[in-house]
Scaffold this active site. Sequence first.
Site, PDB file in Angstrom:
ATOM      1  N   ARG A  52       6.213  66.717  87.827  1.00  0.00           N
ATOM      2  CA  ARG A  52       6.531  68.502  88.146  1.00  0.00           C
ATOM      3  C   ARG A  52       5.238  69.101  86.899  1.00  0.00           C
ATOM      4  O   ARG A  52       5.536  70.291  87.461  1.00  0.00           O
ATOM      5  CB  ARG A  52       7.906  68.514  87.127  1.00  0.00           C
ATOM      6  CG  ARG A  52       9.160  68.401  87.799  1.00  0.00           C
ATOM      7  CD  ARG A  52      10.402  68.572  87.409  1.00  0.00           C
ATOM      8  NE  ARG A  52      10.069  67.663  85.315  1.00  0.00           N
ATOM      9  CZ  ARG A  52      11.074  67.611  84.823  1.00  0.00           C
ATOM     10  NH1 ARG A  52      12.685  67.803  85.633  1.00  0.00           N
ATOM     11  NH2 ARG A  52      11.050  66.329  84.378  1.00  0.00           N
ATOM     12  N   LYS A 151      12.379  49.353  85.965  1.00  0.00           N
ATOM     13  CA  LYS A 151      14.528  48.914  86.285  1.00  0.00           C
ATOM     14  C   LYS A 151      14.980  50.398  84.964  1.00  0.00           C
ATOM     15  O   LYS A 151      14.130  51.168  84.635  1.00  0.00           O
ATOM     16  CB  LYS A 151      15.023  47.586  84.227  1.00  0.00           C
ATOM     17  CG  LYS A 151      13.709  48.211  83.551  1.00  0.00           C
ATOM     18  CD  LYS A 151      14.190  46.834  82.157  1.00  0.00           C
ATOM     19  CE  LYS A 151      14.023  47.345  80.879  1.00  0.00           C
ATOM     20  NZ  LYS A 151      14.183  47.008  80.355  1.00  0.00           N
ATOM     21  N   HIS A 181       8.763  43.137  84.937  1.00  0.00           N
ATOM     22  CA  HIS A 181       7.505  43.397  84.843  1.00  0.00           C
ATOM     23  C   HIS A 181       7.165  41.117  84.160  1.00  0.00           C
ATOM     24  O   HIS A 181       6.437  40.914  84.024  1.00  0.00           O
ATOM     25  CB  HIS A 181       6.457  44.007  84.101  1.00  0.00           C
ATOM     26  CG  HIS A 181       6.973  43.612  82.610  1.00  0.00           C
ATOM     27  ND1 HIS A 181       8.071  45.517  82.363  1.00  0.00           N
ATOM     28  CD2 HIS A 181       6.767  43.677  81.563  1.00  0.00           C
ATOM     29  CE1 HIS A 181       8.313  45.073  81.268  1.00  0.00           C
ATOM     30  NE2 HIS A 181       7.547  44.551  80.279  1.00  0.00           N
ATOM     31  N   LYS A 185       3.623  38.030  84.173  1.00  0.00           N
ATOM     32  CA  LYS A 185       2.905  37.794  82.618  1.00  0.00           C
ATOM     33  C   LYS A 185       2.974  36.228  83.488  1.00  0.00           C
ATOM     34  O   LYS A 185       3.486  35.314  84.413  1.00  0.00           O
ATOM     35  CB  LYS A 185       4.170  37.393  81.630  1.00  0.00           C
ATOM     36  CG  LYS A 185       4.798  38.806  80.773  1.00  0.00           C
ATOM     37  CD  LYS A 185       5.608  38.493  79.203  1.00  0.00           C
ATOM     38  CE  LYS A 185       5.870  39.611  79.154  1.00  0.00           C
ATOM     39  NZ  LYS A 185       4.814  40.658  78.576  1.00  0.00           N
ATOM     40  N   GLU A 219      11.797  42.134  69.455  1.00  0.00           N
ATOM     41  CA  GLU A 219      10.935  42.907  69.252  1.00  0.00           C
ATOM     42  C   GLU A 219      11.388  43.678  67.789  1.00  0.00           C
ATOM     43  O   GLU A 219      11.788  43.516  67.366  1.00  0.00           O
ATOM     44  CB  GLU A 219      11.368  44.661  70.439  1.00  0.00           C
ATOM     45  CG  GLU A 219      11.509  44.060  71.408  1.00  0.00           C
ATOM     46  CD  GLU A 219      12.235  45.182  72.076  1.00  0.00           C
ATOM     47  OE1 GLU A 219      11.252  46.184  73.111  1.00  0.00           O
ATOM     48  OE2 GLU A 219      13.384  45.102  72.490  1.00  0.00           O
ATOM     49  N   ASP A 238      19.943  46.436  79.182  1.00  0.00           N
ATOM     50  CA  ASP A 238      18.790  46.737  78.889  1.00  0.00           C
ATOM     51  C   ASP A 238      17.638  45.562  78.523  1.00  0.00           C
ATOM     52  O   ASP A 238      16.627  45.535  79.533  1.00  0.00           O
ATOM     53  CB  ASP A 238      18.425  47.555  77.661  1.00  0.00           C
ATOM     54  CG  ASP A 238      16.705  48.004  77.756  1.00  0.00           C
ATOM     55  OD1 ASP A 238      16.433  49.113  78.366  1.00  0.00           O
ATOM     56  OD2 ASP A 238      16.230  47.981  76.510  1.00  0.00           O
ATOM     57  N   HIS A 243      15.502  40.938  82.238  1.00  0.00           N
ATOM     58  CA  HIS A 243      14.423  39.946  81.556  1.00  0.00           C
ATOM     59  C   HIS A 243      15.168  38.232  81.384  1.00  0.00           C
ATOM     60  O   HIS A 243      14.868  37.443  81.556  1.00  0.00           O
ATOM     61  CB  HIS A 243      14.457  40.992  80.733  1.00  0.00           C
ATOM     62  CG  HIS A 243      13.328  41.979  80.791  1.00  0.00           C
ATOM     63  ND1 HIS A 243      12.490  42.111  82.176  1.00  0.00           N
ATOM     64  CD2 HIS A 243      12.732  42.994  79.512  1.00  0.00           C
ATOM     65  CE1 HIS A 243      12.098  43.486  81.794  1.00  0.00           C
ATOM     66  NE2 HIS A 243      12.752  44.054  80.529  1.00  0.00           N
ATOM     67  N   LYS A 343      16.012  44.727  68.733  1.00  0.00           N
ATOM     68  CA  LYS A 343      15.497  44.796  68.363  1.00  0.00           C
ATOM     69  C   LYS A 343      14.551  45.161  66.653  1.00  0.00           C
ATOM     70  O   LYS A 343      16.595  44.888  66.425  1.00  0.00           O
ATOM     71  CB  LYS A 343      15.767  47.048  68.680  1.00  0.00           C
ATOM     72  CG  LYS A 343      15.622  47.433  69.921  1.00  0.00           C
ATOM     73  CD  LYS A 343      15.489  48.402  70.329  1.00  0.00           C
ATOM     74  CE  LYS A 343      15.039  48.649  72.305  1.00  0.00           C
ATOM     75  NZ  LYS A 343      14.030  48.326  72.094  1.00  0.00           N
TER      76      LYS A 343
HETATM   77  P1  NAP Z   1       8.462  59.184  80.707  1.00  0.00           P
HETATM   78  O1  NAP Z   1       7.660  58.596  79.556  1.00  0.00           O
HETATM   79  O2  NAP Z   1      10.151  60.085  80.379  1.00  0.00           O
HETATM   80  O3  NAP Z   1       8.488  59.808  82.379  1.00  0.00           O
HETATM   81  C1  NAP Z   1       9.145  60.347  82.906  1.00  0.00           C
HETATM   82  C2  NAP Z   1       8.151  60.972  84.268  1.00  0.00           C
HETATM   83  O4  NAP Z   1       9.099  60.912  85.653  1.00  0.00           O
HETATM   84  C3  NAP Z   1       7.485  62.042  84.122  1.00  0.00           C
HETATM   85  O5  NAP Z   1       6.045  61.409  84.976  1.00  0.00           O
HETATM   86  C4  NAP Z   1       7.912  62.969  84.264  1.00  0.00           C
HETATM   87  O6  NAP Z   1       7.052  64.032  85.136  1.00  0.00           O
HETATM   88  C5  NAP Z   1       8.536  62.736  85.356  1.00  0.00           C
HETATM   89  N1  NAP Z   1       9.956  63.148  86.325  1.00  0.00           N
HETATM   90  C6  NAP Z   1      11.171  63.832  85.463  1.00  0.00           C
HETATM   91  N2  NAP Z   1      11.768  64.217  86.708  1.00  0.00           N
HETATM   92  C7  NAP Z   1      10.679  64.649  87.828  1.00  0.00           C
HETATM   93  C8  NAP Z   1      11.051  65.576  88.662  1.00  0.00           C
HETATM   94  N3  NAP Z   1      12.675  66.328  88.619  1.00  0.00           N
HETATM   95  N4  NAP Z   1      10.731  65.766  89.211  1.00  0.00           N
HETATM   96  C9  NAP Z   1       9.491  65.036  89.467  1.00  0.00           C
HETATM   97  N5  NAP Z   1       8.744  64.251  88.773  1.00  0.00           N
HETATM   98  C10 NAP Z   1       9.675  63.978  87.449  1.00  0.00           C
HETATM   99  O7  NAP Z   1       9.751  57.722  81.544  1.00  0.00           O
HETATM  100  P2  NAP Z   1       8.364  56.710  81.222  1.00  0.00           P
HETATM  101  O8  NAP Z   1       8.834  56.211  79.389  1.00  0.00           O
HETATM  102  O9  NAP Z   1       8.038  56.506  81.999  1.00  0.00           O
HETATM  103  O10 NAP Z   1       9.731  55.061  82.071  1.00  0.00           O
HETATM  104  C11 NAP Z   1      10.244  55.400  84.023  1.00  0.00           C
HETATM  105  C12 NAP Z   1      10.891  54.492  84.286  1.00  0.00           C
HETATM  106  O11 NAP Z   1      10.419  53.070  83.790  1.00  0.00           O
HETATM  107  C13 NAP Z   1      12.233  54.432  83.562  1.00  0.00           C
HETATM  108  O12 NAP Z   1      12.869  54.276  84.571  1.00  0.00           O
HETATM  109  C14 NAP Z   1      12.144  53.653  82.496  1.00  0.00           C
HETATM  110  O13 NAP Z   1      13.416  53.100  82.112  1.00  0.00           O
HETATM  111  C15 NAP Z   1      10.848  52.231  83.022  1.00  0.00           C
HETATM  112  N6  NAP Z   1      10.730  51.232  82.363  1.00  0.00           N
HETATM  113  C16 NAP Z   1       9.624  52.630  81.449  1.00  0.00           C
HETATM  114  C17 NAP Z   1       9.271  51.654  80.112  1.00  0.00           C
HETATM  115  C18 NAP Z   1       8.941  51.651  79.143  1.00  0.00           C
HETATM  116  O14 NAP Z   1       7.740  51.418  78.555  1.00  0.00           O
HETATM  117  N7  NAP Z   1       8.146  53.282  79.316  1.00  0.00           N
HETATM  118  C19 NAP Z   1       9.271  49.998  80.387  1.00  0.00           C
HETATM  119  C20 NAP Z   1      10.469  49.335  81.093  1.00  0.00           C
HETATM  120  C21 NAP Z   1      10.881  50.497  82.294  1.00  0.00           C
HETATM  121  P3  NAP Z   1       6.410  65.435  84.460  1.00  0.00           P
HETATM  122  O15 NAP Z   1       7.897  65.683  83.228  1.00  0.00           O
HETATM  123  O16 NAP Z   1       5.828  66.432  85.107  1.00  0.00           O
HETATM  124  O17 NAP Z   1       7.878  65.911  85.550  1.00  0.00           O
END
Ligand code: NAP
Length: 491
Positions: A52, A151, A181, A185, A219, A238, A243, A343
């Site tokens: 967004r 996930k 992911h 590995k 972790e 989670d 995993h 954790k």
């Molecule tokens: P995050 O940092 O909160 O990012 C969320 C993303 O979604 C942002 O780019 C945001 O963009 C976008 N977004 C939210 N609402 C939106 C909307 N209405 N329209 C368009 N874009 C929108 O989340 P994250 O940590 O990257 O995680 C993303 C996914 O990966 C989740 O399902 C999480 O469970 C999974 N995951 C994350 C990790 C990790 O290490 N971070 C590991 C494994 C899995 P804007 O803010 O620009 O709108």
Amino acid sequence: MNLISNESLQPFDFILFGGTGDLSIRKLIPSLYFRHCEQQLPEDGRIIGVGRTDYDSDGFRNMLNESVREHIEEADFDEGSWQAFLQRVHYCAVDVSDVGSYKPLIEILAGREEEVRVFYLSVAPSLFTAITNGVHEAGLITEKSRVTLEKPLGRDQESAEAINNSLSAVFKEEQIYRIDHYLGKETVQNLLALRFGNALFEPLWRSERISDVQITIAESLGVEGRGGFYDQTGALRDMVQNHLLQLLVIIAMEPPVSIDPDAVRDEKIKVLRALKPLRGIDAVENSVRGQYKAGAYGDGPVPGYLEGEDVPDDSNTETFVALRAEIGSWRWEGVPFFLRTGKRMESKTTEIVINFRKVPHSIFDTADGMSTPNQLIIRLQPEESIRMRIYVKAWGDDIQLQPVYLNLDFNDVFQKRKMIAYERLLLDVIRGNPTLFMRRDEVAAAWAWIDPIRQAWEQFQYPAKGYTAGTWGPSAANALISRDGLRWNED
Ligand code: NAP
């Protein structure tokens, strides 16, 4: 065995929903950058970030320029390659919950219907259906389209089914890539190579020779500002549903007839279905829930889970879980599989330990009484390695045994940069190879095993036992494994 094809990629558009998010910045963009550096991306391969936030493509590149570099080791970073990589990157501001806002995406993809198109959903699962419907209604799904989901895929079998139903309404199953992911590995794939590329292990890989299997994903970090999300999720959903079960399956699966995606996945699902159900009191007796309390690491004190942001004062959510699982099959009958994740544990470690049975009768004296049998230790973190613990004669006149390790450290052997697990998986999606991705029935089978455990916890109001941050979890986890006369491998 060639798990990862080296065939070159066709031109593609990689549409990264959540392009401005944490996962993209820390893992996905660096992964694509490294594949660019390895010259594995075709010239006509574009990466289109979606979020967004109101960037144009230059603004998005600037943001990446500032934020991504800290996640790439200095020695692995090359300014010229990075700038060339950024030329592949574009951005479209889209609010995915507003079907009217897809116009910039429609425009940037126009005329490229013949290219491979990947919709990568690195966003909260609550947005999955909005995005799949949005790209469908915008007419963006082509024959060569694929969708990849991060996930968690639902919170239980029912919600996972709902997501899968909405996905299958617009994508065919072979277009859907459910990512875990851990399967990217190097060591996990090496486990397949070790098991099915060497005749040596097969006769040993069964209950007659193996006493128990331990899989730990520990972790050292806490919930780090994600308390609100985590409190609704907990470690079972989670980490175990995806995993830990995926690692268990790779250890326990029968040899597939080939490395074809469905041949591998057919064998994986048989293991999930053969897991003996843990229901009711059985689930309580074979599981331990924990929640970290304040503690300390080398660099100072850390707060407990309940002191975290957005965590209710009376939360009973588990940040640790240990399970004793069994697989009902000829190969594995009677072999306990101990799964453990948490954790704020003592160190960041992911490892699989295969404990072999002791010799039936020892003729030697041993320095340690041969208390620990032969072990195969497959370590995924912090380093990727495979070690075999065997006994040799201790140096000196006496014939006394002592354990030593045969070591295979991948960093030493291959002298290569440590790959990000996502690197090969992202290329596999573009290439159209789903071997290392979860099929719909796999996800359903994993939830079908997990749901009754959670239901039993609720039914018996099974509390999460406190453990001090910086330790290996609650003492009840030691009691769980010691019932079998065993202890966790914590060397
Ligand atoms: P995050 O940092 O909160 O990012 C969320 C993303 O979604 C942002 O780019 C945001 O963009 C976008 N977004 C939210 N609402 C939106 C909307 N209405 N329209 C368009 N874009 C929108 O989340 P994250 O940590 O990257 O995680 C993303 C996914 O990966 C989740 O399902 C999480 O469970 C999974 N995951 C994350 C990790 C990790 O290490 N971070 C590991 C494994 C899995 P804007 O803010 O620009 O709108």
